[in-house]
Design a protein around this motif. Structure first.
Motif, PDB file in Angstrom:
ATOM      1  N   SER A  16       0.832  -1.204   0.000  1.00  0.00           N
ATOM      2  CA  SER A  16       0.000   0.000   0.000  1.00  0.00           C
ATOM      3  C   SER A  16       0.865   1.253   0.000  1.00  0.00           C
ATOM      4  O   SER A  16       0.616   2.202  -0.753  1.00  0.00           O
ATOM      5  N   MET A  17       1.892   1.234   0.832  1.00  0.00           N
ATOM      6  CA  MET A  17       2.805   2.369   0.924  1.00  0.00           C
ATOM      7  C   MET A  17       3.543   2.577  -0.397  1.00  0.00           C
ATOM      8  O   MET A  17       3.756   3.718  -0.838  1.00  0.00           O
ATOM      9  N   ALA A  18       3.937   1.496  -1.043  1.00  0.00           N
ATOM     10  CA  ALA A  18       4.649   1.609  -2.316  1.00  0.00           C
ATOM     11  C   ALA A  18       3.776   2.283  -3.376  1.00  0.00           C
ATOM     12  O   ALA A  18       4.238   3.163  -4.111  1.00  0.00           O
ATOM     13  N   PHE A  19       2.506   1.882  -3.448  1.00  0.00           N
ATOM     14  CA  PHE A  19       1.584   2.516  -4.393  1.00  0.00           C
ATOM     15  C   PHE A  19       1.401   3.998  -4.084  1.00  0.00           C
ATOM     16  O   PHE A  19       1.407   4.850  -4.981  1.00  0.00           O
ATOM     17  N   THR A  20       1.231   4.315  -2.794  1.00  0.00           N
ATOM     18  CA  THR A  20       0.989   5.700  -2.385  1.00  0.00           C
ATOM     19  C   THR A  20       2.185   6.589  -2.694  1.00  0.00           C
ATOM     20  O   THR A  20       2.043   7.683  -3.250  1.00  0.00           O
ATOM     21  N   VAL A  21       3.377   6.131  -2.326  1.00  0.00           N
ATOM     22  CA  VAL A  21       4.588   6.920  -2.555  1.00  0.00           C
ATOM     23  C   VAL A  21       4.846   7.093  -4.043  1.00  0.00           C
ATOM     24  O   VAL A  21       5.195   8.189  -4.509  1.00  0.00           O
ATOM     25  N   ALA A  22       4.683   6.025  -4.813  1.00  0.00           N
ATOM     26  CA  ALA A  22       4.911   6.109  -6.259  1.00  0.00           C
ATOM     27  C   ALA A  22       3.981   7.134  -6.890  1.00  0.00           C
ATOM     28  O   ALA A  22       4.396   7.936  -7.744  1.00  0.00           O
TER      29      ALA A  22
ATOM     30  N   PRO B   5      -0.731   7.028 -12.847  1.00  0.00           N
ATOM     31  CA  PRO B   5      -0.805   5.617 -13.287  1.00  0.00           C
ATOM     32  C   PRO B   5       0.509   5.070 -13.850  1.00  0.00           C
ATOM     33  O   PRO B   5       0.809   3.886 -13.699  1.00  0.00           O
ATOM     34  N   LYS B   6       1.293   5.927 -14.517  1.00  0.00           N
ATOM     35  CA  LYS B   6       2.572   5.471 -15.062  1.00  0.00           C
ATOM     36  C   LYS B   6       3.527   5.078 -13.940  1.00  0.00           C
ATOM     37  O   LYS B   6       4.256   4.075 -14.054  1.00  0.00           O
ATOM     38  N   SER B   7       3.531   5.856 -12.868  1.00  0.00           N
ATOM     39  CA  SER B   7       4.414   5.570 -11.741  1.00  0.00           C
ATOM     40  C   SER B   7       3.955   4.317 -10.996  1.00  0.00           C
ATOM     41  O   SER B   7       4.766   3.449 -10.653  1.00  0.00           O
ATOM     42  N   VAL B   8       2.659   4.219 -10.753  1.00  0.00           N
ATOM     43  CA  VAL B   8       2.106   3.061 -10.056  1.00  0.00           C
ATOM     44  C   VAL B   8       2.317   1.789 -10.878  1.00  0.00           C
ATOM     45  O   VAL B   8       2.525   0.703 -10.326  1.00  0.00           O
ATOM     46  N   ALA B   9       2.287   1.905 -12.209  1.00  0.00           N
ATOM     47  CA  ALA B   9       2.478   0.738 -13.073  1.00  0.00           C
ATOM     48  C   ALA B   9       3.833   0.081 -12.834  1.00  0.00           C
ATOM     49  O   ALA B   9       3.968  -1.149 -12.971  1.00  0.00           O
TER      50      ALA B   9
ATOM     51  N   SER C 292       1.331  -4.584 -17.493  1.00  0.00           N
ATOM     52  CA  SER C 292       1.372  -3.596 -16.419  1.00  0.00           C
ATOM     53  C   SER C 292       1.990  -2.289 -16.890  1.00  0.00           C
ATOM     54  O   SER C 292       1.494  -1.196 -16.587  1.00  0.00           O
ATOM     55  N   MET C 293       3.075  -2.378 -17.654  1.00  0.00           N
ATOM     56  CA  MET C 293       3.718  -1.173 -18.165  1.00  0.00           C
ATOM     57  C   MET C 293       2.830  -0.466 -19.196  1.00  0.00           C
ATOM     58  O   MET C 293       2.779   0.769 -19.252  1.00  0.00           O
ATOM     59  N   MET C 294       2.123  -1.236 -20.024  1.00  0.00           N
ATOM     60  CA  MET C 294       1.191  -0.646 -20.983  1.00  0.00           C
ATOM     61  C   MET C 294       0.072   0.100 -20.263  1.00  0.00           C
ATOM     62  O   MET C 294      -0.379   1.171 -20.707  1.00  0.00           O
ATOM     63  N   ALA C 295      -0.384  -0.475 -19.151  1.00  0.00           N
ATOM     64  CA  ALA C 295      -1.519   0.104 -18.433  1.00  0.00           C
ATOM     65  C   ALA C 295      -1.216   1.502 -17.930  1.00  0.00           C
ATOM     66  O   ALA C 295      -2.122   2.350 -17.854  1.00  0.00           O
ATOM     67  N   GLY C 296       0.036   1.772 -17.571  1.00  0.00           N
ATOM     68  CA  GLY C 296       0.394   3.103 -17.093  1.00  0.00           C
ATOM     69  C   GLY C 296       0.044   4.172 -18.112  1.00  0.00           C
ATOM     70  O   GLY C 296      -0.541   5.214 -17.768  1.00  0.00           O
TER      71      GLY C 296
ATOM     72  N   ALA D  91      -4.431  -5.601 -12.908  1.00  0.00           N
ATOM     73  CA  ALA D  91      -3.944  -5.182 -11.600  1.00  0.00           C
ATOM     74  C   ALA D  91      -3.904  -3.667 -11.485  1.00  0.00           C
ATOM     75  O   ALA D  91      -4.224  -3.098 -10.425  1.00  0.00           O
ATOM     76  N   ASN D  92      -3.522  -2.994 -12.547  1.00  0.00           N
ATOM     77  CA  ASN D  92      -3.450  -1.537 -12.536  1.00  0.00           C
ATOM     78  C   ASN D  92      -4.830  -0.895 -12.489  1.00  0.00           C
ATOM     79  O   ASN D  92      -5.030   0.113 -11.798  1.00  0.00           O
ATOM     80  N   ILE D  93      -5.783  -1.464 -13.220  1.00  0.00           N
ATOM     81  CA  ILE D  93      -7.146  -0.934 -13.174  1.00  0.00           C
ATOM     82  C   ILE D  93      -7.718  -1.065 -11.763  1.00  0.00           C
ATOM     83  O   ILE D  93      -8.351  -0.142 -11.237  1.00  0.00           O
ATOM     84  N   ASN D  94      -7.492  -2.217 -11.134  1.00  0.00           N
ATOM     85  CA  ASN D  94      -7.996  -2.434  -9.782  1.00  0.00           C
ATOM     86  C   ASN D  94      -7.500  -1.360  -8.821  1.00  0.00           C
ATOM     87  O   ASN D  94      -8.278  -0.755  -8.076  1.00  0.00           O
ATOM     88  N   GLN D  95      -6.183  -1.141  -8.821  1.00  0.00           N
ATOM     89  CA  GLN D  95      -5.612  -0.147  -7.898  1.00  0.00           C
ATOM     90  C   GLN D  95      -6.074   1.256  -8.250  1.00  0.00           C
ATOM     91  O   GLN D  95      -6.441   2.046  -7.374  1.00  0.00           O
ATOM     92  N   TYR D  96      -6.093   1.570  -9.527  1.00  0.00           N
ATOM     93  CA  TYR D  96      -6.484   2.902  -9.993  1.00  0.00           C
ATOM     94  C   TYR D  96      -7.918   3.229  -9.593  1.00  0.00           C
ATOM     95  O   TYR D  96      -8.212   4.336  -9.130  1.00  0.00           O
TER      96      TYR D  96
END
Length: 397
Positions: A118-124, A134-138, A260-264, A314-319
């Protein structure tokens, strides 16, 4: 922003992604060594499976609670503590002579798994330019996918060629190296504008957040409800030889990283279109499985496309959940992890019922059912004025 700042941010995101990779290695890697654990500790494979199921249960329970409780602490100190705990527990696992000792050191760090992720997603997201979150979170999700890809085959290879202890040592080494990088290269990250626990919990009053949680459960159920039976499907329906099954699973994982990289980029440029059309794209893959799953060359193409979609998923879920509660990012990301795990469990159960009723070929009917539920939830949300306004404001940044 000068080049030095950009470089520092890139280093930090790399360390976070590598940390997630190490933690996911520990989580998923045990799947590849369950038979060796059963033999070494003189337990059944079902009992050895507790190491998987109880870890997942720990993540699901801790997802909405631990990131909330620890959201006020300095993030560097949390990273060091969690990576240190994973390393210590993995080292103990190397020398554990009792199965229940192994189980204890397996389950304990599971409660801190969602805190780090969770922290990694938030900081990114916080390090990204406005509108490019989204690019960073990807990149973090790519670390997740890489951990899932590498953990199982590497642990299996080490146990087969060397010993079970060698597999455990690999898990410990992966998290220990990231721990050193974190201590040396990550700056202190105190939480300057920490929200009260009550303020963060107040986001649960938002109907759109609950709708987003349901959408993520359905979407993850659509992917993992079928993927978790892919090995059996490839063997019994597609007639793929065991050696080639392992290669296809590895290819699927590599395509996850690419997706995942495309999703960003996709979620940065056209988020609403991607979210609304994604369940339909997955449904097309499942319909193709129904019609051509027994044709080997076509199955190879389907696995590649399915793997790419799995990474985008995975990226859509988090986003989607993060954007439903942007004022409480750590808590929202914890809810995302819990919803994703619940979707995996529910999807696997429902798809398993289709297998029991009609055979392995019809496992995709479970995936299609969840695709339909996800599509309906997304389309209802997207028609809501609040979501449209939120996405339009984000696009203008």
């Amino acid at each position: 922003m000068n080049n030095e700042n950009i470089k520092n941010k890139q280093v930090l995101i790399f360390i976070l992604a590598t940390g997630v990779f190490g933690i996911l290695n520990t989580e998923m890697g045990f799947i590849g060594i369950l038979p060796y654990i059963a033999e070494n500790y003189q337990v059944t494979v079902v009992q050895a499976g507790w190491l998987i199921s109880l870890f997942a249960l720990g993540v699901a329970v801790a997802g909405p609670t631990m990131p909330l409780l620890l959201s006020r602490f300095n993030r560097k100190y949390l990273m060091v503590f969690i990576l240190g705990l994973f390393t210590l527990c993995n080292v103990i696992a190397v020398f554990a002579e009792n199965f229940f000792v192994l189980l204890a050191v397996r389950v304990l760090p599971a409660f801190f798994h969602p805190v780090y992720c969770s922290m990694a997603f938030t900081v990114a997201a916080a390090l990204a330019k406005p509108g490019e979150e989204p690019k960073s979170v990807a990149k973090i999700n790519a670390g997740v996918a890489a951990g899932m890809v590498a953990g199982v085959p590497i642990s299996n290879f080490l146990a087969e060629q060397f010993s079970l202890s060698a597999s455990m040592a690999f898990f410990a080494m992966a998290t220990f190296l990231v721990l050193l990088l974190t201590i040396w290269l990550v700056p202190s990250m105190p939480v300057k504008t920490g929200m009260s626990y009550g303020s963060q919990l107040s986001v649960l009053r938002k109907p759109m957040l609950w709708a987003s949680i349901m959408a993520v459960i359905f979407l993850n159920g659509s992917i993992f409800g079928v993927f978790n039976y892919l090995t059996e499907y490839l063997g019994t329906v597609s007639g793929v030889v065991p050696a080639l099954v392992s290669i296809l699973l590895f290819v699927y994982g590599l395509c996850n990283i690419g997706g995942s990289m495309m999703a960003g980029n996709l979620l940065t440029e056209r988020p609403l279109l991607v979210v609304k059309s994604f369940p339909l794209a997955v449904a097309v893959v499942y319909i193709a499985l129904l019609g051509g799953g027994s044709v080997w060359p076509l199955m190879g193409v389907i696995v590649v496309i399915w793997g790419i979609l799995g990474g985008i998923n995975a990226n859509i879920n988090q986003y989607w959940i993060a954007n439903a509660a942007p004022e409480a990012p750590d808590f929202a990301n914890g809810l995302f992890l819990t919803a994703a795990n619940m979707g995996c469990v529910l999807g696997t159960m429902v798809s398993g019922q289709f297998i029991s009723a009609w055979g392995t070929q019809y496992v995709v009917l479970g995936g299609l059912l969840f695709c339909l539920l996800a599509a309906l939830t997304f389309w209802v949300q997207c028609s809501h004025k609040q979501v449209n306004t939120l996405l339009r404001i984000q696009a203008e940044h």
